[in-house]
Design an enzyme around this catalytic site. Structure first.
Site, mmCIF file in Angstrom:
data_model
loop_
_atom_site.group_PDB
_atom_site.id
_atom_site.type_symbol
_atom_site.label_atom_id
_atom_site.label_comp_id
_atom_site.label_asym_id
_atom_site.label_seq_id
_atom_site.Cartn_x
_atom_site.Cartn_y
_atom_site.Cartn_z
ATOM 1 C CG ASP A 280 23.021 -12.181 33.957
ATOM 2 O OD1 ASP A 280 23.590 -13.129 34.533
ATOM 3 O OD2 ASP A 280 23.551 -11.542 33.032
ATOM 4 N NE ARG A 281 22.456 -6.173 32.312
ATOM 5 C CZ ARG A 281 23.387 -6.067 31.388
ATOM 6 N NH1 ARG A 281 24.650 -5.931 31.753
ATOM 7 N NH2 ARG A 281 23.077 -6.120 30.112
ATOM 8 C CG LEU A 361 32.724 -15.187 29.355
ATOM 9 C CD1 LEU A 361 33.838 -14.536 28.538
ATOM 10 C CD2 LEU A 361 33.164 -16.569 29.830
ATOM 11 N NE ARG A 362 26.999 -9.069 33.578
ATOM 12 C CZ ARG A 362 26.141 -9.071 32.565
ATOM 13 N NH1 ARG A 362 25.117 -9.899 32.577
ATOM 14 N NH2 ARG A 362 26.305 -8.260 31.541
ATOM 15 N N GLY A 363 29.548 -14.491 35.377
ATOM 16 C CA GLY A 363 29.772 -15.278 36.590
ATOM 17 C C GLY A 363 31.249 -15.455 36.899
#
Length: 423
Positions: A280-281, A361-363
């Site tokens: 995910d990073r 919300l990173r996407g």
């Protein structure tokens, strides 16, 4: 004392009035040395002499040395001559998805890096390392091991920040963005840095030896076969990627320094998947497949043979394309802040993420950043739906996996949802 040294001081051991028979040529003394210096071998001059009675530490100044040019341009040329030749980025055949992801991260480092997964022998490492020639220059503080930005407090080391707070003017220069390779067998001390405990206890100073994370600050950290990385190093990368700082704790002594870098990883999915936390990073995910077209395969083999036979001549044949691409990247980095994305597009991007059940919300953030970087790369000041359609599969496909045993989606699910939301 008898002999030719009798007339000289026994404590200072000055040069004799009558020259003795020396165990080395007299011409080895520089003509500009002071007239009175302790008589010892040249290799001992300036070194600590606590083990020999009557000798003290000596600092020799104004010694004649060969004239060496220290200009930045001369150093760069000299360094370039001894560097191992790198395959030109413009000569990479195919693999457009991987190349685009790499370029977008160079234009906007805040995208968060790229994870490249694909078959063996598809040029993943070659493409990443070829990026070195295209990296732009950044402004750094002279003599700082952390590549501190003199204008950005978030990218400053503690010492540089204190100097700026005190009103001191820090000298600055420009260097190319660095790319640091993180080997799989690296120790935690080599990655994070080490503290000299003995010096800290005896002299009361924080003697810190910077590691790879310090060198990679404001640069690129590349991990080949990242899915085989030891768990303790994965934890270190997770911590640094989350906070942007690296903290070293040893025997009650703590030292922190900025560690903001573009994390690029490559690997073969057959050898294992990444932990979901580390996956995910990575801001973007690129899939690389083996070229099936026979003509393209022949071209790749021929180009590689030309490079192996004459690396310098091969690189020279791609110089014009390399320079054009480098100028395009520099222009895109300059104009990135002026690129606009409409509110309607932002809403639709977030709707796609919500309907795909993307955690966090990173996407959303990465998709917006990547779309703006692509518009800047194409020389436009406004994002279009086509820009979003190009980058959204790479930004979301690796965030859909809920079960670690599942394989990463190829991007078809993201594309279907995109066209459903964007009509």
């Amino acid at each position: 004392m008898v002999g030719p040294l009798a007339a000289c001081s026994s404590r200072a051991l000055l040069l004799p009035c009558r020259a003795p028979t020396l165990p080395y040529p007299v011409t080895s003394f520089p003509t500009s040395l002071p007239a009175q210096i302790p008589w010892r071998r040249i290799s001992e001059i300036g070194a600590s002499s606590g083990s020999r009675r009557g000798f003290r530490r000596l600092q020799v100044s104004n010694v004649a040395v060969p004239e060496v040019s220290s200009t930045t341009e001369v150093r760069r040329i000299a360094a370039k001559e001894v560097q191992r030749p790198v395959y030109p980025f413009a000569a990479i055949v195919g693999q457009d998805e991987m190349k685009l992801c790499l370029l977008l991260n160079v234009i906007d480092p805040k995208i968060g890096g790229v994870m490249i997964m694909g078959d063996r022998g598809t040029g993943k490492s070659t493409t990443v390392r070829s990026l070195v020639d295209l990296l732009p220059e950044i402004k750094v503080v002279i003599g700082d091991p952390f590549n501190s930005d003199p204008d950005d407090p978030e990218s400053m080391g503690m010492e540089v920040r204190e100097r700026v707070i005190q009103g001191e003017e820090v000298p600055a220069t420009t260097i190319k963005i660095t790319m640091v390779d993180l080997p799989l067998g690296a120790t935690e001390d080599r990655v994070c840095g080490t503290i000299d405990i003995e010096k800290a206890l005896t002299e009361g100073v924080k003697a810190f030896e910077p590691g790879l994370l310090a060198k990679a600050n404001r640069g690129i950290l590349y991990v080949d076969e990242v899915n085989l990385l030891d768990d303790h190093l994965v934890d270190v990368l997770l911590d640094s990627a989350a906070s942007g700082w690296n903290t070293v704790e040893r025997e009650g002594i703590s030292i922190s320094h900025p560690a903001r870098f573009i994390l690029i990883g490559s690997g073969n999915p057959e050898e294992g998947e990444l932990r979901p936390q580390l996956l995910d990073r990575f801001g973007m995910h690129a899939q690389v497949g083996t070229v099936r077209d026979a003509e393209l395969r022949v071209k790749i083999v021929e180009e590689r043979a030309r490079f192996d036979m004459d690396p310098k001549g091969f690189r020279e044949s791609y110089r014009t394309e390399q320079e054009k691409l480098q100028q395009q990247i520099t222009s895109a980095r300059t104009n990135l802040s002026s690129v606009q994305i409409d509110h309607d597009l932002r809403v639709k991007i977030s709707k796609v993420c919500a309907e795909l059940n993307v955690d966090g919300l990173r996407g959303d953030i990465v998709t917006n950043r990547a779309a703006k970087a692509l518009a800047a790369l194409k020389g436009r000041d406004r994002v279009t739906p086509d820009d979003v359609a190009t980058v959204i599969p790479n930004c979301l496909r690796h965030r859909l996996r809920k079960d670690p045993l599942e394989s990463i989606d190829s991007g078809l699910l993201v594309i279907e949802k995109f066209y459903e939301v964007f009509n």
